[in-house]
Scaffold this motif. Structure first.
Motif, short mmCIF file in Angstrom:
data_model
loop_
_atom_site.label_atom_id
_atom_site.label_comp_id
_atom_site.label_asym_id
_atom_site.label_seq_id
_atom_site.Cartn_x
_atom_site.Cartn_y
_atom_site.Cartn_z
N GLN A 105 6.99 2.28 -17.43
CA GLN A 105 6.35 3.58 -17.65
C GLN A 105 5.17 3.86 -16.72
O GLN A 105 4.81 5.01 -16.53
CB GLN A 105 5.89 3.68 -19.11
CG GLN A 105 4.83 2.66 -19.49
CD GLN A 105 4.51 2.69 -20.97
OE1 GLN A 105 5.03 3.51 -21.70
NE2 GLN A 105 3.64 1.79 -21.41
N HIS A 106 4.58 2.84 -16.14
CA HIS A 106 3.42 3.03 -15.27
C HIS A 106 3.77 3.01 -13.78
O HIS A 106 2.88 3.09 -12.94
CB HIS A 106 2.37 1.95 -15.54
CG HIS A 106 1.94 1.88 -16.97
ND1 HIS A 106 1.23 2.89 -17.58
CD2 HIS A 106 2.14 0.93 -17.91
CE1 HIS A 106 1.00 2.55 -18.84
NE2 HIS A 106 1.55 1.38 -19.07
N ALA A 107 5.06 2.90 -13.46
CA ALA A 107 5.48 2.70 -12.07
C ALA A 107 5.01 3.80 -11.14
O ALA A 107 4.55 3.53 -10.03
CB ALA A 107 7.00 2.56 -11.99
N SER A 108 5.07 5.05 -11.55
CA SER A 108 4.76 6.14 -10.62
C SER A 108 3.28 6.16 -10.23
O SER A 108 2.95 6.22 -9.05
CB SER A 108 5.19 7.49 -11.20
OG SER A 108 4.47 7.78 -12.37
N TRP A 109 2.37 6.08 -11.20
CA TRP A 109 0.96 6.16 -10.83
C TRP A 109 0.45 4.87 -10.22
O TRP A 109 -0.42 4.90 -9.34
CB TRP A 109 0.08 6.64 -11.99
CG TRP A 109 -0.15 5.68 -13.11
CD1 TRP A 109 0.55 5.58 -14.26
CD2 TRP A 109 -1.18 4.68 -13.18
NE1 TRP A 109 0.03 4.58 -15.05
CE2 TRP A 109 -1.04 4.02 -14.41
CE3 TRP A 109 -2.20 4.28 -12.32
CZ2 TRP A 109 -1.87 2.98 -14.80
CZ3 TRP A 109 -3.03 3.24 -12.72
CH2 TRP A 109 -2.87 2.61 -13.95
N VAL A 110 0.98 3.72 -10.65
CA VAL A 110 0.59 2.45 -10.03
C VAL A 110 1.07 2.42 -8.58
O VAL A 110 0.33 2.02 -7.68
CB VAL A 110 1.14 1.24 -10.83
CG1 VAL A 110 1.02 -0.05 -10.05
CG2 VAL A 110 0.42 1.13 -12.17
N SER A 111 2.29 2.89 -8.35
CA SER A 111 2.82 2.95 -6.99
C SER A 111 1.98 3.89 -6.12
O SER A 111 1.63 3.55 -4.99
CB SER A 111 4.27 3.42 -7.02
OG SER A 111 4.75 3.62 -5.72
N PHE A 112 1.63 5.06 -6.65
CA PHE A 112 0.84 6.02 -5.88
C PHE A 112 -0.55 5.48 -5.56
O PHE A 112 -0.99 5.51 -4.41
CB PHE A 112 0.73 7.35 -6.64
CG PHE A 112 -0.16 8.33 -5.94
CD1 PHE A 112 0.26 8.97 -4.78
CD2 PHE A 112 -1.43 8.58 -6.42
CE1 PHE A 112 -0.58 9.87 -4.12
CE2 PHE A 112 -2.28 9.47 -5.77
CZ PHE A 112 -1.85 10.11 -4.61
N LEU A 113 -1.24 4.96 -6.57
CA LEU A 113 -2.60 4.44 -6.34
C LEU A 113 -2.57 3.24 -5.39
O LEU A 113 -3.40 3.13 -4.49
CB LEU A 113 -3.28 4.07 -7.66
CG LEU A 113 -4.72 3.59 -7.58
CD1 LEU A 113 -5.61 4.64 -6.89
CD2 LEU A 113 -5.25 3.27 -8.96
N GLY A 114 -1.58 2.37 -5.56
CA GLY A 114 -1.45 1.23 -4.67
C GLY A 114 -1.13 1.65 -3.24
O GLY A 114 -1.62 1.07 -2.28
N LYS A 115 -0.30 2.69 -3.10
CA LYS A 115 0.08 3.17 -1.78
C LYS A 115 -1.11 3.73 -1.01
O LYS A 115 -1.21 3.56 0.19
CB LYS A 115 1.17 4.24 -1.92
CG LYS A 115 1.71 4.75 -0.60
CD LYS A 115 3.01 5.51 -0.76
CE LYS A 115 2.79 6.92 -1.18
NZ LYS A 115 4.03 7.71 -1.17
N ILE A 116 -2.04 4.38 -1.71
CA ILE A 116 -3.20 4.96 -1.03
C ILE A 116 -4.43 4.05 -1.10
O ILE A 116 -5.50 4.42 -0.62
CB ILE A 116 -3.54 6.36 -1.57
CG1 ILE A 116 -3.96 6.32 -3.04
CG2 ILE A 116 -2.39 7.33 -1.33
CD1 ILE A 116 -4.57 7.60 -3.54
N ALA A 117 -4.29 2.86 -1.66
CA ALA A 117 -5.42 1.94 -1.80
C ALA A 117 -6.06 1.62 -0.46
O ALA A 117 -7.29 1.53 -0.34
CB ALA A 117 -5.00 0.66 -2.51
N TRP A 118 -5.26 1.45 0.58
CA TRP A 118 -5.81 1.13 1.90
C TRP A 118 -6.61 2.32 2.44
O TRP A 118 -7.64 2.12 3.10
CB TRP A 118 -4.72 0.69 2.87
CG TRP A 118 -3.89 1.79 3.44
CD1 TRP A 118 -2.76 2.33 2.88
CD2 TRP A 118 -4.11 2.48 4.66
NE1 TRP A 118 -2.27 3.32 3.69
CE2 TRP A 118 -3.08 3.44 4.79
CE3 TRP A 118 -5.07 2.40 5.65
CZ2 TRP A 118 -2.99 4.29 5.88
CZ3 TRP A 118 -4.97 3.25 6.74
CH2 TRP A 118 -3.95 4.18 6.85
#
Length: 139
Positions: free
Chosen positions: A7-20
């Protein structure tokens, strides 16, 4: 639980993708703010220079961590939702597997401008390890 069901895949993926990017911005803001404080310090600049030199060094370290470690090893797998790559990115300490994303997130937190750059790594890392699609194996 299957990866597609997490259930958290979309926002975790997005935040992780822009973390750098967040880490990079954090370092750049710290760098320019420190240079500005030195430049605008006036007669009190001699008191500010040692602290601001440390802030400049820390900001540069944060920028390097964001570009050369967070982007390829954390953000790219997060963007691709390659959770197995992140689960496999570990430091073996004896019989314990410590996730590198915690270590680098903490370092980015420590070397960042007020720490918010590291939170972009630590929040997805905590979610992945403690509420992720798989149970994390610490040993």
């Amino acid at each position: 639980m299957a990866e597609s069901e997490w259930q958290h895949a979309s926002w975790v993926s997005f935040l992780g993708k822009i973390a750098w990017i967040i880490g990079l911005l954090n370092g750049l803001i710290g760098l320019f703010a420190s240079i500005g404080i030195i430049a605008l310090g006036g007669i009190f600049a001699f008191l500010l220079i040692p602290t601001q030199i440390w802030n400049i060094i820390a900001s540069i370290i944060g920028i390097l961590i964001a570009l050369f470690i967070i982007r390829p090893k954390f953000s790219n797998p997060c963007g691709a939702k390659d959770w197995d790559a992140l689960y496999g990115w570990v430091l073996n300490l004896g019989g314990t597997k410590v996730p590198w994303m915690f270590i680098w997130g903490l370092l980015l937190f420590l070397f960042g401008w007020y720490g918010w750059g590291g939170l972009a790594v630590l929040i997805p890392a905590v979610m992945l390890i403690f509420a992720g699609p798989k149970k994390y194996n610490w040993s």
